[in-house]
Design an enzyme around this catalytic site. Sequence first.
Site, PDB file in Angstrom:
ATOM      1  CG  ASP A  44     -14.722  51.011 -20.292  1.00 26.37           C
ATOM      2  OD1 ASP A  44     -15.236  51.499 -19.275  1.00 26.37           O
ATOM      3  OD2 ASP A  44     -14.446  51.702 -21.305  1.00 26.37           O
ATOM      4  CB  ILE A  45     -16.487  51.021 -25.434  1.00 23.76           C
ATOM      5  CG1 ILE A  45     -16.602  50.811 -26.932  1.00 23.76           C
ATOM      6  CG2 ILE A  45     -16.448  52.489 -25.073  1.00 23.76           C
ATOM      7  CD1 ILE A  45     -17.933  51.297 -27.508  1.00 23.76           C
ATOM      8  CG  ASN A  98     -15.309  57.166 -11.784  1.00 26.43           C
ATOM      9  OD1 ASN A  98     -14.434  57.230 -10.918  1.00 26.43           O
ATOM     10  ND2 ASN A  98     -15.072  56.705 -12.999  1.00 26.43           N
ATOM     11  CD  GLU A 136     -16.415  60.283 -19.238  1.00 22.73           C
ATOM     12  OE1 GLU A 136     -16.554  59.308 -20.018  1.00 22.73           O
ATOM     13  OE2 GLU A 136     -15.331  60.864 -19.053  1.00 22.73           O
ATOM     14  CB  VAL A 137     -22.304  56.138 -18.226  1.00 18.97           C
ATOM     15  CG1 VAL A 137     -23.596  55.367 -18.447  1.00 18.97           C
ATOM     16  CG2 VAL A 137     -21.522  56.244 -19.538  1.00 18.97           C
ATOM     17  CG  HIS A 189     -20.576  52.474 -14.432  1.00 17.48           C
ATOM     18  ND1 HIS A 189     -21.413  53.558 -14.540  1.00 17.48           N
ATOM     19  CD2 HIS A 189     -19.326  52.942 -14.646  1.00 17.48           C
ATOM     20  CE1 HIS A 189     -20.689  54.632 -14.817  1.00 17.48           C
ATOM     21  NE2 HIS A 189     -19.415  54.294 -14.871  1.00 17.48           N
ATOM     22  CG  HIS A 224     -14.830  51.899 -13.938  1.00 14.61           C
ATOM     23  ND1 HIS A 224     -14.612  52.178 -15.261  1.00 14.61           N
ATOM     24  CD2 HIS A 224     -15.694  52.855 -13.494  1.00 14.61           C
ATOM     25  CE1 HIS A 224     -15.300  53.249 -15.621  1.00 14.61           C
ATOM     26  NE2 HIS A 224     -15.965  53.693 -14.561  1.00 14.61           N
TER      27      HIS A 224
HETATM   28  P1  AMP Z   1     -17.705  56.734 -15.887  1.00 12.21           P
HETATM   29  O1  AMP Z   1     -16.788  57.834 -16.332  1.00 12.21           O
HETATM   30  O2  AMP Z   1     -17.344  56.168 -14.553  1.00 12.21           O
HETATM   31  O3  AMP Z   1     -19.154  57.134 -15.997  1.00 12.21           O
HETATM   32  O4  AMP Z   1     -17.433  55.532 -16.883  1.00 12.21           O
HETATM   33  C1  AMP Z   1     -18.174  55.285 -18.027  1.00 12.21           C
HETATM   34  C2  AMP Z   1     -17.415  54.221 -18.782  1.00 12.21           C
HETATM   35  O5  AMP Z   1     -18.292  53.646 -19.722  1.00 12.21           O
HETATM   36  C3  AMP Z   1     -16.192  54.722 -19.549  1.00 12.21           C
HETATM   37  O6  AMP Z   1     -15.034  54.032 -19.104  1.00 12.21           O
HETATM   38  C4  AMP Z   1     -16.526  54.415 -21.014  1.00 12.21           C
HETATM   39  O7  AMP Z   1     -15.405  54.010 -21.759  1.00 12.21           O
HETATM   40  C5  AMP Z   1     -17.561  53.307 -20.861  1.00 12.21           C
HETATM   41  N1  AMP Z   1     -18.518  53.174 -21.941  1.00 12.21           N
HETATM   42  C6  AMP Z   1     -19.286  54.150 -22.479  1.00 12.21           C
HETATM   43  N2  AMP Z   1     -20.089  53.641 -23.430  1.00 12.21           N
HETATM   44  C7  AMP Z   1     -19.836  52.309 -23.471  1.00 12.21           C
HETATM   45  C8  AMP Z   1     -20.348  51.222 -24.252  1.00 12.21           C
HETATM   46  N3  AMP Z   1     -21.294  51.410 -25.185  1.00 12.21           N
HETATM   47  N4  AMP Z   1     -19.848  49.985 -24.041  1.00 12.21           N
HETATM   48  C9  AMP Z   1     -18.890  49.799 -23.119  1.00 12.21           C
HETATM   49  N5  AMP Z   1     -18.377  50.763 -22.349  1.00 12.21           N
HETATM   50  C10 AMP Z   1     -18.834  52.005 -22.533  1.00 12.21           C
END
Ligand code: AMP
Length: 115
Positions: A30-31, A87, A95-96, A100, A102
């Site tokens: 995770d970034i 999530n 957010e994405v 995925h 975690h």
């Molecule tokens: P969520 O809030 O469950 O959708 O988590 C999205 C996660 O993706 C967050 O923890 C971000 O830090 C992570 N994230 C977003 N963009 C990237 C990226 N380019 N590379 C790695 N992790 C990312």
Amino acid sequence: MDNCIFCKIVNGEIPSRIIYEDEHVIAFHDINPIAPIHILLIPRLHISSFNDILPENKELMGHMAWVSKEIAKQNKIDEKGYRIVFNCGEHGGQEVYHLHAHILGGRLLGGLVKR
Ligand code: AMP
Ligand code: ZN
């Protein structure tokens, strides 16, 4: 999927720190880690969220569970314990919108909230 950041990682269009990949899934750091070990595991297939899992994705979800466990072991967080989080949607803090997991560990994780 156009404009999906995780599909771009799958396609190698944006860089990521990949730690595991196979025919079905990719895992990368995770970034913005919230724990000493914070790895994201995604299917290569674009599935927008937990709500969008279809009957034909059941085997893939089982594979994600298996790979999550193996990654925990590889990263030596299996003995002390860890957390696998999906999530989903607004209230879930998603957010994405590409499914995925975690994989979180390396410290005592309190409560059930994300941050
Ligand atoms: P969520 O809030 O469950 O959708 O988590 C999205 C996660 O993706 C967050 O923890 C971000 O830090 C992570 N994230 C977003 N963009 C990237 C990226 N380019 N590379 C790695 N992790 C990312
Ligand atoms: Zn996607």
